[in-house]
Design an enzyme around this catalytic site. Structure first.
Site, PDB file in Angstrom:
ATOM      1  CE  LYS A  65      -3.199  -1.300  -0.728  1.00  0.00           C
ATOM      2  NZ  LYS A  65      -3.353  -2.117  -1.976  1.00  0.00           N
ATOM      3  N   GLY A  67       2.182   2.448  -2.752  1.00  0.00           N
ATOM      4  CA  GLY A  67       2.150   3.037  -4.085  1.00  0.00           C
ATOM      5  C   GLY A  67       2.782   2.133  -5.135  1.00  0.00           C
ATOM      6  CB  THR A  68       3.017  -1.595  -5.303  1.00  0.00           C
ATOM      7  OG1 THR A  68       3.125  -1.626  -3.882  1.00  0.00           O
ATOM      8  CG2 THR A  68       3.914  -2.616  -5.950  1.00  0.00           C
ATOM      9  CG  HIS A 131       4.524  -6.410  -1.738  1.00  0.00           C
ATOM     10  ND1 HIS A 131       4.599  -5.059  -1.974  1.00  0.00           N
ATOM     11  CD2 HIS A 131       3.338  -6.812  -2.250  1.00  0.00           C
ATOM     12  CE1 HIS A 131       3.500  -4.671  -2.622  1.00  0.00           C
ATOM     13  NE2 HIS A 131       2.731  -5.705  -2.799  1.00  0.00           N
ATOM     14  CB  SER A 160      -3.764   2.336   2.145  1.00  0.00           C
ATOM     15  OG  SER A 160      -3.916   1.874   0.830  1.00  0.00           O
ATOM     16  CE1 TYR A 217       0.830   6.929  -3.264  1.00  0.00           C
ATOM     17  CE2 TYR A 217       0.288   8.674  -1.700  1.00  0.00           C
ATOM     18  CZ  TYR A 217      -0.080   7.841  -2.742  1.00  0.00           C
ATOM     19  OH  TYR A 217      -1.351   7.915  -3.262  1.00  0.00           O
ATOM     20  NE  ARG A 287      -8.175   3.782   0.765  1.00  0.00           N
ATOM     21  CZ  ARG A 287      -8.356   4.815   1.588  1.00  0.00           C
ATOM     22  NH1 ARG A 287      -9.569   5.154   1.973  1.00  0.00           N
ATOM     23  NH2 ARG A 287      -7.316   5.511   2.050  1.00  0.00           N
ATOM     24  CE  LYS A 288     -11.275   8.962   0.781  1.00  0.00           C
ATOM     25  NZ  LYS A 288     -11.311   9.621   2.088  1.00  0.00           N
ATOM     26  N   GLY A 289      -5.790   7.678  -3.239  1.00  0.00           N
ATOM     27  CA  GLY A 289      -4.521   8.210  -3.739  1.00  0.00           C
ATOM     28  C   GLY A 289      -4.186   9.579  -3.158  1.00  0.00           C
TER      29      GLY A 289
END
Ligand code: A3P
Length: 321
Positions: A65, A67-68, A131, A160, A217, A287-289
């Site tokens: 979560k 930003g992959t 990961h 997230s 991120y 989702r929202k970013g």
């Protein structure tokens, strides 16, 4: 040596039964200091021995979560830009039809017909995701290939991840958010402890800056064009003056933006096969970013709990959130 030190156990289910286990938020076992999905150990453990890093491999490494999906899209668009122009108006860019998670294969995600053996057969140069913490990858990774690591403010990572795990379970969680947060702060989250994951890459990025690039991120959100140029330099494919004049970095940012990617029909519907009988809705990765969304889901006290743990665990490292 403990059972967790074996690299080639005869039976992974036997190994799993010997490892410390935690249930609750997600079911995990502890293997060499990290909490892992027991069903994936059979794919994770052999990587250290069987993945053969090549000098021109680029590895996109992240904690979950962080930003992959975004980084995979950017790295793909940057490294393939001579084959596929980001501003092609004819719908010809692969990212218009292939989810970023599929565009860049993940070392530990094995689907039928797509495993490490296939990754070993890929032509050079390879762009690969993972990961895994550095200590579960072959040591040669940091001396051989280029690794770009993306981290994120831990409170946003938790929020997230909370939504992602719930989303995978049809919107339900077996525990309240408070209980999940306590486990997260104990280090019990998939591929956790998060701080250990961050620290392993952070230390190598300081020791070998030409091999390991450590990014955040939040920095990518605040100046994505700069991030794209940094990535291109690090991948040894810097933008030429002509490309910069033509606005190529900006086109790549636009193509890979949250708005563009999350709005594409291909990324909004359907599932991704994530191996081991796990399918995840393609839209779940968008989702929202946003930066700071934790404030909409956690109390100030919950936020402070995360801050305190990370401050303590990262003390003296130079890595600060
Ligand atoms: P949120 O849940 O906070 O919105 P990963 O790709 O590592 O699973 O991370 C997912 C997170 O990155 C989600 O964060 C997701 O919305 C965000 N994200 C996905 N694509 C993005 C993009 N193109 N730009 C910015 N953030 C993105």
């Amino acid at each position: 040596t403990s059972a967790g030190d074996e690299t080639q156990p005869k039976s992974y289910s036997d190994l799993v039964s010997t490892l410390p286990a935690r249930r609750g938020w997600v079911s995990l076992v502890q293997y060499q200091n990290y909490w892992l999905n027991p069903g994936r150990l059979q794919h994770i453990i052999p990587i250290k021995e069987l993945y053969k890093p090549r000098a021109d491999d680029i590895i996109v490494a992240t904690y979950l979560k962080c930003g992959t999906t975004w980084l995979k899209a950017l790295a793909f668009a940057i490294t393939t830009r001579h084959a596929f122009a980001a501003d092609a108006g004819d719908g010809g860019h692969p990212l218009l039809t292939v989810h970023p998670q599929e565009a860049v294969p993940h070392l530990e995600v094995h689907t039928p017909g797509q495993g490490l053996a296939n990754i070993e057969k890929l032509p050079s140069p390879r762009l690969l995701g993972t990961h895994l913490p550095l200590s579960l990858l072959p040591p040669a990774v940091v001396s051989t290939c280029r690794v770009v690591y993306l981290c994120r403010q831990p409170k946003d990572v938790f929020v997230s991840l909370w939504h992602f795990v719930k989303g995978m379970r049809g919107g339900r969680s077996p525990v309240e958010m408070d209980a999940a947060l306590s486990m997260f702060c104990e280090g019990v989250s998939p591929f956790g402890p998060v701080w250990e994951h961050y620290l392993e890459y952070w230390k190598e990025s300081l020791a070998r800056p030409e091999q390991v690039l450590f990014m955040r991120y939040e920095e990518m959100v605040s100046d994505p064009v700069r991030a794209v140029k940094t990535l291109a330099d690090f991948f040894a494919v810097p933008f030429t003056e002509e490309e910069e004049r033509a606005g190529v970095p900006e086109e790549i940012v636009r193509l890979c933006s949250f708005e563009t990617l999350s709005g594409m029909e291909n990324n909004r519907t359907g599932d991704l096969d994530c191996g081991d009988n796990t399918v995840i809705g393609k839209s779940t990765f968008f989702r929202k970013g946003k930066v700071g969304d934790w404030e909409n889901h956690m109390t100030k006290e919950m936020g402070k709990k995360v801050d305190d743990v990370f401050q303590d665990k990262l003390k003296g490292s130079g890595l600060v959130f």
